[in-house]
Design an enzyme around this catalytic site. Structure first.
Site, PDB file in Angstrom:
ATOM      1  CG  ASN A 116      -1.762   1.199   1.370  1.00  0.00           C
ATOM      2  OD1 ASN A 116      -2.424   1.583   0.397  1.00  0.00           O
ATOM      3  ND2 ASN A 116      -1.802   1.830   2.537  1.00  0.00           N
ATOM      4  CG  HIS A 118      -0.920   6.476   4.400  1.00  0.00           C
ATOM      5  ND1 HIS A 118      -2.299   6.476   4.340  1.00  0.00           N
ATOM      6  CD2 HIS A 118      -0.581   7.373   5.360  1.00  0.00           C
ATOM      7  CE1 HIS A 118      -2.768   7.343   5.231  1.00  0.00           C
ATOM      8  NE2 HIS A 118      -1.753   7.898   5.856  1.00  0.00           N
ATOM      9  CB  SER A 145       4.864   5.346   4.236  1.00  0.00           C
ATOM     10  OG  SER A 145       5.200   6.400   5.096  1.00  0.00           O
ATOM     11  CG  ASP A 154      -3.326   3.683   6.718  1.00  0.00           C
ATOM     12  OD1 ASP A 154      -3.279   3.078   5.643  1.00  0.00           O
ATOM     13  OD2 ASP A 154      -4.099   4.634   6.945  1.00  0.00           O
TER      14      ASP A 154
HETATM   15  C1  GAR Z   1      -2.257   8.658  -3.182  1.00  0.00           C
HETATM   16  O1  GAR Z   1      -1.703   9.890  -2.801  1.00  0.00           O
HETATM   17  C2  GAR Z   1      -2.112   7.644  -2.077  1.00  0.00           C
HETATM   18  O2  GAR Z   1      -1.003   7.885  -1.247  1.00  0.00           O
HETATM   19  C3  GAR Z   1      -3.396   7.841  -1.314  1.00  0.00           C
HETATM   20  O3  GAR Z   1      -4.360   8.081  -2.282  1.00  0.00           O
HETATM   21  C4  GAR Z   1      -3.756   8.756  -3.378  1.00  0.00           C
HETATM   22  C5  GAR Z   1      -4.232   8.090  -4.640  1.00  0.00           C
HETATM   23  O4  GAR Z   1      -3.890   8.866  -5.753  1.00  0.00           O
HETATM   24  N1  GAR Z   1      -3.698   6.676  -0.519  1.00  0.00           N
HETATM   25  C6  GAR Z   1      -4.249   6.721   0.675  1.00  0.00           C
HETATM   26  O5  GAR Z   1      -4.579   7.752   1.211  1.00  0.00           O
HETATM   27  C7  GAR Z   1      -4.427   5.368   1.333  1.00  0.00           C
HETATM   28  N2  GAR Z   1      -4.684   5.507   2.725  1.00  0.00           N
HETATM   29  P1  GAR Z   1      -3.931   8.256  -7.206  1.00  0.00           P
HETATM   30  O6  GAR Z   1      -5.305   7.626  -7.395  1.00  0.00           O
HETATM   31  O7  GAR Z   1      -3.746   9.439  -8.104  1.00  0.00           O
HETATM   32  O8  GAR Z   1      -2.828   7.250  -7.327  1.00  0.00           O
END
Ligand code: GAR
Length: 226
Positions: A116, A118, A145, A154
């Site tokens: 994952n 985050h 991360s 998480d």
């Molecule tokens: C990313 O920034 C990722 O880190 C976050 O969602 C975004 C997805 O962007 N994930 C979380 O918050 C998970 N807890 P994307 O769809 O443009 O890749």
């Protein structure tokens, strides 16, 4: 539970998405450029309107939509999701902005084979609206991360992190954009290490090049520190 098979040349990936799919795009581009020895076998979304699905389709990748409202409960959804993922025989399941909590049986099934990303320096700022909370707290150096997914939300062992200093004039939007730009380098890099067999999960620890890590690898790129 099967273990991660890294002996094949290209690691088969199934990528789970809910939103924009910019991390998916970075992974697809790294595969296409040959810098990531992996192949995206399928992209699965819990939202039919996720722009990530269009990115996948444009790259000729098989897509599936599995909407939670079509299932009576979380356990049924997660069971069908696992069957769908396994039908593509991935070596690694990649959560790329997949905004659903997965149940214990699901997480256990993919233990050591699911990662994952985050947008925070875990263990700080687990959960949602990370950038807003980072700015409100006056944090000077947040980041992103990549971790193995374990039962705790998480809370899985962190493989690598990248720091992104806050600027005086940062807004939630500008900080999000810079953290995401850094994620687009970080995620393909970590998946590459896994594909090369350099990184694995052992008990509750990350093993990197045969040594158990006490702390995450910190990626220090020029762009993320400027
Ligand atoms: C990313 O920034 C990722 O880190 C976050 O969602 C975004 C997805 O962007 N994930 C979380 O918050 C998970 N807890 P994307 O769809 O443009 O890749």
């Amino acid at each position: 539970m099967s273990s991660l098979n890294t002996t094949q040349r290209n690691l088969p990936l199934v990528v789970l998405v809910s939103g924009a799919g910019t991390n998916l795009q970075a992974i697809l581009e790294a595969c296409a450029q040959g810098s990531l020895p992996a192949t995206v076998e399928a992209v699965i979304s819990d939202r039919g309107t996720a722009p990530a699905l269009q990115r996948a389709a444009a790259a000729g990748i098989t897509t599936h939509v599995l909407q939670p409202q079509d299932y009576p409960d979380r356990a049924s959804y997660d069971r069908v999701l696992a069957l769908l993922i396994d039908s593509h025989a991935p070596g690694l399941v990649v959560l790329a902005g997949f905004m659903r909590i997965l149940n214990d049986a699901f997480v256990q099934h993919y233990r050591g084979r699911m990662v994952n990303i985050h947008p925070a320096l875990l263990p700080k700022y687990r959960g949602l609206r990370t950038h807003r909370r980072v700015l409100a707290a006056g944090e000077r150096e947040p980041g992103s991360s990549v971790q193995f997914v374990t039962r705790e939300l998480d809370g899985g062992p962190v493989i690598a992190q990248s720091k992104v200093p806050v600027r005086m004039d940062d807004t939630e939007r500008s900080l999000t954009a810079r953290v995401q730009a850094c994620e687009h380098r970080l995620y393909p890099q970590v998946i590459r290490w896994i594909a090369e067999g350099r990184v694995r999960l052992a008990d509750e620890s990350v093993v990197f090049d045969g040594a158990r890590r006490r702390s995450p690898v910190i990626m220090d790129w020029d762009e993320t520190t400027s």
